[in-house]
Design a protein around this motif. Structure first.
Motif, PDB file in Angstrom:
ATOM      1  N   ALA A  90     -36.910 -99.868  17.894  1.00 27.25           N
ATOM      2  CA  ALA A  90     -35.763-100.307  18.688  1.00 27.25           C
ATOM      3  C   ALA A  90     -34.703 -99.208  18.716  1.00 27.25           C
ATOM      4  O   ALA A  90     -34.554 -98.438  17.766  1.00 27.25           O
ATOM      5  CB  ALA A  90     -35.182-101.588  18.104  1.00 27.25           C
ATOM      6  N   PRO A  91     -33.910 -99.117  19.792  1.00 28.87           N
ATOM      7  CA  PRO A  91     -33.022 -97.967  19.971  1.00 28.87           C
ATOM      8  C   PRO A  91     -31.624 -98.092  19.382  1.00 28.87           C
ATOM      9  O   PRO A  91     -30.951 -97.083  19.158  1.00 28.87           O
ATOM     10  CB  PRO A  91     -32.926 -97.859  21.497  1.00 28.87           C
ATOM     11  N   ALA A  92     -31.110 -99.302  19.157  1.00 30.47           N
ATOM     12  CA  ALA A  92     -29.677 -99.470  18.915  1.00 30.47           C
ATOM     13  C   ALA A  92     -29.193 -98.718  17.673  1.00 30.47           C
ATOM     14  O   ALA A  92     -28.216 -97.965  17.733  1.00 30.47           O
ATOM     15  CB  ALA A  92     -29.330-100.954  18.802  1.00 30.47           C
ATOM     16  N   TYR A  93     -29.845 -98.923  16.532  1.00 28.84           N
ATOM     17  CA  TYR A  93     -29.355 -98.287  15.308  1.00 28.84           C
ATOM     18  C   TYR A  93     -29.512 -96.773  15.326  1.00 28.84           C
ATOM     19  O   TYR A  93     -28.557 -96.048  14.969  1.00 28.84           O
ATOM     20  CB  TYR A  93     -30.032 -98.892  14.079  1.00 28.84           C
ATOM     21  N   PRO A  94     -30.671 -96.214  15.740  1.00 30.65           N
ATOM     22  CA  PRO A  94     -30.750 -94.749  15.819  1.00 30.65           C
ATOM     23  C   PRO A  94     -29.710 -94.141  16.757  1.00 30.65           C
ATOM     24  O   PRO A  94     -29.144 -93.076  16.462  1.00 30.65           O
ATOM     25  CB  PRO A  94     -32.176 -94.500  16.327  1.00 30.65           C
ATOM     26  N   MET A  95     -29.430 -94.809  17.878  1.00 29.76           N
ATOM     27  CA  MET A  95     -28.424 -94.275  18.802  1.00 29.76           C
ATOM     28  C   MET A  95     -27.029 -94.326  18.187  1.00 29.76           C
ATOM     29  O   MET A  95     -26.232 -93.392  18.357  1.00 29.76           O
ATOM     30  CB  MET A  95     -28.460 -95.055  20.110  1.00 29.76           C
ATOM     31  N   VAL A 220     -24.492-110.907  25.290  1.00 25.95           N
ATOM     32  CA  VAL A 220     -24.440-109.467  25.004  1.00 25.95           C
ATOM     33  C   VAL A 220     -24.844-109.206  23.559  1.00 25.95           C
ATOM     34  O   VAL A 220     -25.617-108.280  23.257  1.00 25.95           O
ATOM     35  CB  VAL A 220     -23.037-108.915  25.287  1.00 25.95           C
ATOM     36  N   LEU A 221     -24.353-110.021  22.651  1.00 27.23           N
ATOM     37  CA  LEU A 221     -24.627-109.809  21.226  1.00 27.23           C
ATOM     38  C   LEU A 221     -26.076-110.129  20.870  1.00 27.23           C
ATOM     39  O   LEU A 221     -26.675-109.460  20.022  1.00 27.23           O
ATOM     40  CB  LEU A 221     -23.663-110.637  20.388  1.00 27.23           C
ATOM     41  N   LEU A 222     -26.675-111.136  21.508  1.00 22.17           N
ATOM     42  CA  LEU A 222     -28.096-111.391  21.266  1.00 22.17           C
ATOM     43  C   LEU A 222     -28.933-110.228  21.792  1.00 22.17           C
ATOM     44  O   LEU A 222     -29.941-109.850  21.172  1.00 22.17           O
ATOM     45  CB  LEU A 222     -28.525-112.700  21.929  1.00 22.17           C
ATOM     46  N   ALA A 223     -28.532-109.650  22.923  1.00 25.85           N
ATOM     47  CA  ALA A 223     -29.239-108.474  23.438  1.00 25.85           C
ATOM     48  C   ALA A 223     -29.121-107.309  22.456  1.00 25.85           C
ATOM     49  O   ALA A 223     -30.104-106.582  22.222  1.00 25.85           O
ATOM     50  CB  ALA A 223     -28.675-108.082  24.802  1.00 25.85           C
ATOM     51  N   LEU A 224     -27.941-107.117  21.867  1.00 28.87           N
ATOM     52  CA  LEU A 224     -27.772-106.063  20.871  1.00 28.87           C
ATOM     53  C   LEU A 224     -28.664-106.315  19.659  1.00 28.87           C
ATOM     54  O   LEU A 224     -29.251-105.372  19.105  1.00 28.87           O
ATOM     55  CB  LEU A 224     -26.306-105.982  20.440  1.00 28.87           C
ATOM     56  N   ALA A 225     -28.785-107.587  19.255  1.00 26.01           N
ATOM     57  CA  ALA A 225     -29.693-107.916  18.150  1.00 26.01           C
ATOM     58  C   ALA A 225     -31.135-107.562  18.512  1.00 26.01           C
ATOM     59  O   ALA A 225     -31.884-107.015  17.696  1.00 26.01           O
ATOM     60  CB  ALA A 225     -29.583-109.395  17.800  1.00 26.01           C
ATOM     61  N   ALA A 226     -31.551-107.861  19.753  1.00 23.91           N
ATOM     62  CA  ALA A 226     -32.908-107.543  20.197  1.00 23.91           C
ATOM     63  C   ALA A 226     -33.132-106.041  20.299  1.00 23.91           C
ATOM     64  O   ALA A 226     -34.239-105.556  20.060  1.00 23.91           O
ATOM     65  CB  ALA A 226     -33.185-108.211  21.541  1.00 23.91           C
ATOM     66  N   LEU A 227     -32.095-105.291  20.658  1.00 21.90           N
ATOM     67  CA  LEU A 227     -32.207-103.833  20.715  1.00 21.90           C
ATOM     68  C   LEU A 227     -32.144-103.215  19.322  1.00 21.90           C
ATOM     69  O   LEU A 227     -32.375-102.017  19.168  1.00 21.90           O
ATOM     70  CB  LEU A 227     -31.095-103.257  21.592  1.00 21.90           C
ATOM     71  N   SER A 228     -31.819-104.031  18.324  1.00 20.99           N
ATOM     72  CA  SER A 228     -31.838-103.583  16.935  1.00 20.99           C
ATOM     73  C   SER A 228     -33.133-103.977  16.245  1.00 20.99           C
ATOM     74  O   SER A 228     -33.742-103.178  15.537  1.00 20.99           O
ATOM     75  CB  SER A 228     -30.651-104.173  16.166  1.00 20.99           C
ATOM     76  N   ARG A 229     -33.536-105.229  16.443  1.00 21.48           N
ATOM     77  CA  ARG A 229     -34.821-105.733  15.937  1.00 21.48           C
ATOM     78  C   ARG A 229     -35.465-106.516  17.074  1.00 21.48           C
ATOM     79  O   ARG A 229     -34.997-107.619  17.417  1.00 21.48           O
ATOM     80  CB  ARG A 229     -34.622-106.634  14.718  1.00 21.48           C
ATOM     81  N   LEU A 267     -27.470-114.151  32.189  1.00 17.76           N
ATOM     82  CA  LEU A 267     -27.164-112.933  32.951  1.00 17.76           C
ATOM     83  C   LEU A 267     -26.594-111.850  32.043  1.00 17.76           C
ATOM     84  O   LEU A 267     -26.942-110.661  32.180  1.00 17.76           O
ATOM     85  CB  LEU A 267     -26.182-113.261  34.073  1.00 17.76           C
ATOM     86  N   ALA A 268     -25.724-112.227  31.118  1.00 22.71           N
ATOM     87  CA  ALA A 268     -25.153-111.244  30.198  1.00 22.71           C
ATOM     88  C   ALA A 268     -26.235-110.649  29.305  1.00 22.71           C
ATOM     89  O   ALA A 268     -26.256-109.434  29.049  1.00 22.71           O
ATOM     90  CB  ALA A 268     -24.060-111.897  29.347  1.00 22.71           C
ATOM     91  N   PHE A 269     -27.149-111.480  28.851  1.00 23.20           N
ATOM     92  CA  PHE A 269     -28.252-111.011  28.001  1.00 23.20           C
ATOM     93  C   PHE A 269     -29.139-110.036  28.765  1.00 23.20           C
ATOM     94  O   PHE A 269     -29.421-108.925  28.290  1.00 23.20           O
ATOM     95  CB  PHE A 269     -29.064-112.219  27.524  1.00 23.20           C
ATOM     96  N   LEU A 270     -29.572-110.418  29.961  1.00 22.02           N
ATOM     97  CA  LEU A 270     -30.496-109.584  30.740  1.00 22.02           C
ATOM     98  C   LEU A 270     -29.829-108.287  31.199  1.00 22.02           C
ATOM     99  O   LEU A 270     -30.457-107.220  31.204  1.00 22.02           O
ATOM    100  CB  LEU A 270     -31.028-110.373  31.928  1.00 22.02           C
ATOM    101  N   ALA A 271     -28.565-108.371  31.586  1.00 27.06           N
ATOM    102  CA  ALA A 271     -27.853-107.167  32.027  1.00 27.06           C
ATOM    103  C   ALA A 271     -27.708-106.171  30.880  1.00 27.06           C
ATOM    104  O   ALA A 271     -27.775-104.950  31.092  1.00 27.06           O
ATOM    105  CB  ALA A 271     -26.484-107.542  32.579  1.00 27.06           C
ATOM    106  N   SER A 272     -27.526-106.665  29.672  1.00 28.91           N
ATOM    107  CA  SER A 272     -27.376-105.780  28.517  1.00 28.91           C
ATOM    108  C   SER A 272     -28.693-105.092  28.157  1.00 28.91           C
ATOM    109  O   SER A 272     -28.685-103.961  27.659  1.00 28.91           O
ATOM    110  CB  SER A 272     -26.848-106.567  27.316  1.00 28.91           C
TER     111      SER A 272
END
Length: 489
Positions: A90-95, A220-229, A267-272
């Motif tokens: 997943a990209p969030a933490y390395p970025m 947005v925050l659930l999307a960030l969680a998914a981009l982390s794990r 929409l916020a989740f998918l856009a993120s």
């Protein structure tokens, strides 16, 4: 005119008072959490990376050196100037860490040292320091604690419960522990705490506009969680069901209003997620967030299906937090529990990473087909055993916070019953069922350790805090009683 002026001044003072209280309820918890976590982090020396951390550091190194999100760093011995693009992780933490490294050359140096293949790791501390990264992660951990405070306040309506929940969360020590690591939990736990807090606040919001903004934040925050794990991606369809049901049950929004609020969240989740998904679509031909890692994880999980039914029964005791292994050793023969742990040379985790993995990879005909082969042959092909083994494995993962988890589980029913009596059950169930779904999901597809379910600590802390606050209200301190102050102010 004088009456209007007086009324205006009174209204102004009232607004200022509310603003000051809101600031105090946000700033004071943050400063308290920052002090506690700062002591937990900075009274110990900076640690060297271990195990999974090297995989994240390799991805960071590729980003630092070439701006490419690859599955590994460039190998100078092969003459590589940049690694090929990848998406195994997943990209969030390395970025996030790479952004920090662009601001701190010392951090960049030590990331490159630990992340590039073939470098002598013992010399790495002389090349830079993780201090700036850990300092920012300490602040993120404090923000995560404040989100637990806000979640508890939203669920209970009580400042006392909110403070107790945050104190219990800090006492559990996990926020301070992970702030010292170079793991994705620094991002995923903050995102999950924020998601739970925003979702609960959105459910109880009285105005439609405020509800929309809060649920958009939750998306947005659930999307960030998914981009982390990436496993958190599977929580999205669950929330599409839970949110409208909770909004209708709470009476805040029914019918069309509930579905509009849910649509805002979606929409916020998918856009993120869209930028990363579009990047993968352009590079790899499909928008999947990650690819190639799931098969290896599922092989590790399926290896546990080899346990005997006697071992399965013992696992319920052996995997209890802290004391379970010692209790199993007192009650049962070693052959009934040894392979359930981590030390035995033939434990199921090592088998899943070794001979069983090699056998499954050969039978699948390659890494690209591994997941489908394991799913069809070992999961769907022996579904009853897989589901049954998922139960004790899920319980192993549930015990995040150890004794706190035991207390939280024991108090779930009486606390839930009291929340139902007060008309506050709907947001609590959403905040509980979302991470609880992940507990079961992790037990179904992975080796399921408490680290995967750290978000449960916030719920366990809330439940224990709610019960303690009830005891305090029944036996209030005399000074509070005489002053006429409210413990729930």
């Amino acid at each position: 005119m004088r009456m209007r002026a007086r009324g205006g001044h009174a209204a102004g003072r009232d607004k200022a008072g509310r603003a000051g209280a809101a600031l105090g309820h946000g700033l004071a918890p943050f400063l308290a959490a920052l002090v506690v976590i700062g002591l937990q982090v900075w009274t110990k020396p900076l640690k060297a990376p271990q195990e999974d951390e090297f995989r994240y550091l390799a991805t960071m190194t590729a980003l630092v050196e070439s701006g490419v999100h690859g599955d590994r760093a460039a190998d100078a011995e092969r003459g590589e100037r940049a690694p090929p693009p990848g998406r195994s992780g997943a990209p969030a933490y390395p970025m996030f860490a790479t952004l920090m490294a662009r601001l701190d050359s010392g951090l960049a140096a030590i990331i490159r040292c630990y992340g590039r293949p073939g470098w002598e790791r013992r010399s790495c501390p002389e090349r830079g320091s993780f201090a700036s990264l850990v300092a920012v992660q300490t602040v993120l951990a404090a923000l995560s604690a404040v989100l637990v405070f806000w979640l508890a306040r939203t669920l209970s309506g009580s400042i006392l419960v909110a403070w107790l929940a945050m104190v219990i969360t800090l006492a559990a020590g996990e926020l301070g522990y992970y702030a010292r690591t170079y793991l994705t939990e620094n991002m995923s736990l903050l995102a999950m705490h924020g998601f739970l807090a925003f979702a609960a606040a959105g459910i109880v919001a009285e105005r439609g506009r405020a509800r929309g903004w809060l649920l958009a934040g939750a998306g947005v925050l659930l999307a960030l969680a998914a981009l982390s794990r990436p496993a958190y991606l599977y929580l999205f369809p669950v929330m599409v069901v839970l949110l409208p049901a909770a909004l209708a049950w709470s009476g805040r929004a029914r019918g069309q209003a509930a579905w509009i609020a849910t649509a805002v969240f979606c929409l916020a989740f998918l856009a993120s997620l869209a930028p990363w998904a579009l990047r993968n679509l352009a590079l790899f031909g499909d928008p999947a967030l990650t690819r190639g890692y799931a098969g290896s994880i599922l092989v590790q999980r399926v290896a546990y299906n080899m346990m005997s039914w006697a071992e399965w029964a013992v696992a319920f005791i052996y995997w209890l937090p802290d004391f379970g292994d010692r209790l199993a050793a007192l009650l049962f023969a070693p052959e009934l529990y040894e392979r359930l742990g981590w030390q035995h040379p033939q434990n199921y985790y090592l088998v899943g990473n070794g001979p069983f993995f090699a056998e499954a990879l050969r039978a699948a005909g390659g890494q690209d087909r591994l997941f489908a082969h394991v799913l069809e042959t070992y999961v769907l092909g022996d579904l009853l055993k897989h589901v049954m083994v998922t139960i004790p494995l899920s319980l192993r993962g549930l015990w995040a916070g150890k004794y706190l988890a035991l207390a939280g589980v024991a108090l779930l029913w009486p606390v839930g019953r009291d929340l139902a009596r007060r008309g506050r059950l709907a947001p609590f169930l959403v905040a509980l069922l979302a991470p609880l779904f992940m507990v079961g999901f992790h037990g179904f597809v992975s080796v399921s350790i408490p680290r995967y379910n750290l978000a449960m600590i916030a719920l366990f802390a809330f439940v224990l805090a709610y019960a303690l606050a009830d005891v305090i209200r029944r036996f209030p301190v005399a000074a509070w009683r005489s002053s006429g102050r409210s413990l729930d102010g």
